[in-house]
Enzyme design. Structure first.
Site: not given
Lengths: 324, 324, 324, 324
Positions: C133-136
């Site tokens: 994921g992007c935030f991740a």
């Protein structure tokens, strides 16, 4: 094949930054040096901070003409002429000037006006190229086919909205975020300095043209991109107009005629120009969108370099659009 | 003095929200009810979330005509006529319609076109007012004095850039943040629906006018505010033009002629219109900036209410500009 | 060398668009097909409108597994698993999934978690990759070196601000330009779904870690880019911390540790991550900036593809930064 | 009743502009003079260009202490002390200072810290008020009730995102539109100058507090508004926390506790603060949104003036939200 050795004069500004971003990944060119008086000795990535990890090159104080094939002048208006006159630039070094200093024809000015869609053959054989202005590029692309066909019969009504990078990085009242954000304003209506080169090009193609070019430049609330709307009298059909434009631009790899209203973000971070035509009453409206820093400046400069050195025009200019 | 009891029909949209924001602090008016079919029973502040702490009013399903002096119709185009025809609105209740349903004169349409700078005297005695469109307001303000003087001799060249709130709150491709942010685009060039009311007003003042009104509407990258540039042939001097405009607007408290290029944020969150005039060649350029939701919609609706009820036009409309 | 034949499933969304933008100029890959149920038969450039002139490819209804080496699943969360289960994908076709469906380890899940800075060797031999994921991604890059060294002793305090494209192109209240422009808001504080994969990765490196990860995700007022700040207890010196991070990332070509506060636009339209570290009291603060659509999604997916096929990780990912 | 005669020192900056915008329509106050050294003799509307048509007042070079009841010092940090010491300000003239010069208690500093939600009774009787900083206001409002109840037991984890107007109108690299637009960046992490006043206030209410206040200030991509997230250990239930906050703020007319995630535009162009609380694990998160120029500066200054002169706190502060 040996790569083209390129030098940049005035490396700290926006157009120089864009040139570096393009040239560092250009398959047929290399950055021989980037000159900057104010930043000599500093790593380029300290000024162009997105270049962290891309290049360790350091700004130099003095251009190394002996080791380059072409220089790009990015110093700002008025300073290019000064630089050319006060430096002993070898004849073997081609010059692409991004200022307005050499755009207008005059006695002793041997710079070719570097709009490939107008002057590609002339550029091919040139030693010196005057890269067009950003507004001037977007606007000329809306009228060149009409002028080439001798079909400009009425006044031109031109409105163009530009991103903030067109005004460079010097801080000013109108570049302050608190002022410009969510704002719209106009400047130099009917009197913008690009009218000179636009008129020159139109008359080059259609010498009889002598109508007014009414031009309202607007400061938009974005950083990159110019939206141009032009309209003028036209007696043909829309189909004829579209065919005229498609034919004119068929051999020009960066200009596209589309069937829908364009928007600026279709071309941001690319060297493309997207056009759209509509006929309303007796008026033909032609819209164009371009990125003021690319097709309107540094991208076109590299396009000109490619032409000067016999490369495919698109070399190094297959840029990923940012799209959002 | 008894306060004017106001009702809003279609209370969940943008223009209704603005009306609530104005009317809740209007010294001579009170909110009798805010109707919303989709939100009946919910607190207003749950829809217009900036109103937390300002009002505990709840949306009602049915308008209470018996207890109000004026209703504002904010339901969207096409729905006002339907509402008026299907409801038994007492003759004592004045109507201010913010849609386009009643703006164009026609057989049986007794709504006065509510542009105070054109029709103040007619509005004063009216029962029903059709509030002008946002583009239409900003554009008309650039030409009314010329038309009133019978000085419109050539085509009108109009370009206007609007904030996103002009398109309402229904989500769409062109209202998506990822698309619209930093973008510029055009729509309905030469064919925008506001051309009807603009033409109607110009001809009201100068019946002989029959030239084209060329209008390019542009979607800007901001939420509030319309920037209009208009130009047309004009044989007088710039001083004469300025005097003409200053005289025309002298008695109109929201319109100002200034000596400098205006910008949209000068008027955002106010009911003001700021104009600026320049003469270039044989063209007179007139710029206007307005807030599409206020002078272009809800502010003007309250201005009309003030006129209808004999109040000072500015009552409740001394709004703090947001400025940034 | 034969080019890698790539297929995209779910080609109309943002991450698919980015994949097309990268793959169409990738020197070692080609677009075999782009599948889209909703757009089958339409030219890609009608959906991804910036691709006018770049590709004439048309969306197909059905994936042509026989003629591709790898497929990217871009259909959205929940749909990848469904697609994999209901299609007979040949074992020869590698899969890179951009949804969250396969990110968390579980019985029968043979997808390798595709964060090259964590799992490069595992990815190299994988058939199936779950793209993070992007935030991740942005968050893990701030803590991997500490975890790898077993130095996470306290809670993690994480704050991250994302651009609007992270939420995809489905219109919603919070994606409406009129709402989001100039706005800041929070969502899913302490409960964002990416916490699962972040925790999984941290424990992979430091199994003893059992402290809270406090994560506040914020919606920013921009389209691309994530700004992460993380801080946690750290007893070493700032010099030791910097050395730890520089060593950890030395072999990873997209991650850079810099000496100055970073900003999101340093990495927009690139696959890079720029980090910055500071020590304050007993806290080590680590900042990261990434482009949520590139290093946070499609760029990383291509990076994973490069690793899967034994190419240099940077192949096709020398993207021109947009910078402004 | 005689109106309060107000004077502004340093009238050309942002906070002065906001004061003028509020005071010109304040029903119980009037602008006696607006002083500006750099703009003396110029109409105010030439500097604060949105004030065209609102006021014809001209900047004066010298303050007219004899004809005013209160002065607002808007000259910037460091200059207020200098002004107070070098001018013979009559004891009858109250002073509200918007700089940080008098915020911290020290020998000989008789200014009351002007956060009404903390010190209303002290302000009532004061002659001199030090108006709080913008970040400091938004942050303190998230913790005052906990501190007043002696319930701060752990570290404070604070993150705040501010609009550009917080940095004033002096042009700088980080205020340039081309840089700041669509950008996010951090500055002075853990070391922001407002930590002093925040700590002072917390200890005023809970002298035993001695934990760290970890504060990361972020530059947002908007002009007005601060979004604060604070979290800390809390052993009570969320219901207890909400009751604690609602009770604390019950008598404070500008602070509201809401049940939903707030966003900055709920309060832009108002003097309100909207809070929201959530409990996650052992952490209580408190969010606040405020307008940095109003509740964070000039609005609060007028609120303080109202208190000083025995008016209802909200007088002149029922401002129309801009909302979009």
């Amino acid at each position: 094949m040996t790569k083209i050795r390129t030098g940049i004069i005035g490396g700290a500004g926006y157009t120089a930054g864009e040139l570096i971003r393009i040239l560092m990944y250009h398959p047929q060119a290399e950055l021989a040096f980037v000159q900057s008086s104010s930043n000599a000795g500093n790593p380029i990535f300290e000024v162009h901070r997105d270049l962290v990890g891309d290049t360790d090159l350091v700004f130099v104080a003095d251009p190394d003409f002996a080791n380059c094939d072409v220089i790009f002048l990015c110093m700002g208006h008025g300073k290019s002429k000064e630089f050319v006159q006060s430096n002993d630039i070898p004849a073997s070094v081609k010059i692409i000037d991004l200022s307005h200093d050499y755009r207008l024809k005059s006695e002793g000015n041997d710079f070719v006006y570097g709009l490939p869609e107008l002057n590609r053959d002339l550029i091919r054989g040139a030693a010196h190229v005057a890269n067009p202005g950003c507004f001037a590029t977007g606007i000329q692309l809306t009228v060149l086919p009409l002028a080439a066909a001798g079909l400009l019969t009425g006044e031109l009504h031109v409105h163009a909205i530009t991103g903030s990078t067109g005004a460079g990085q010097a801080p000013s009242k109108t570049s302050h975020f608190s002022w410009r954000n969510s704002n719209v304003s106009v400047y130099k209506a009917f009197e913008h300095q690009h009218l000179g080169e636009i008129t020159q090009s139109v008359k080059q193609l259609q010498p009889s043209f002598h109508k007014a070019i009414n031009f309202i430049p607007v400061r938009g609330n974005h950083t990159r991109g110019i939206f141009v709307s032009t309209y003028t009298e036209y007696t043909g059909t829309i189909e004829e107009a579209i065919q005229l434009y498609e034919t004119y631009y068929a051999s020009h790899p960066f200009v596209f005629v589309t069937g829908e209203n364009p928007d600026v973000k279709q071309v941001v971070n690319t060297n493309k120009a997207i056009l759209h035509l509509e006929k309303h009453g007796n008026k033909l409206m032609i819209l164009s969108v371009t990125d003021n820093l690319l097709k309107g400046a540094s991208g076109q400069a590299v396009q000109n370099m490619n032409i000067l050195f016999g490369l495919d025009e698109k070399t190094g200019l297959n840029l990923k659009p940012v799209s959002f």
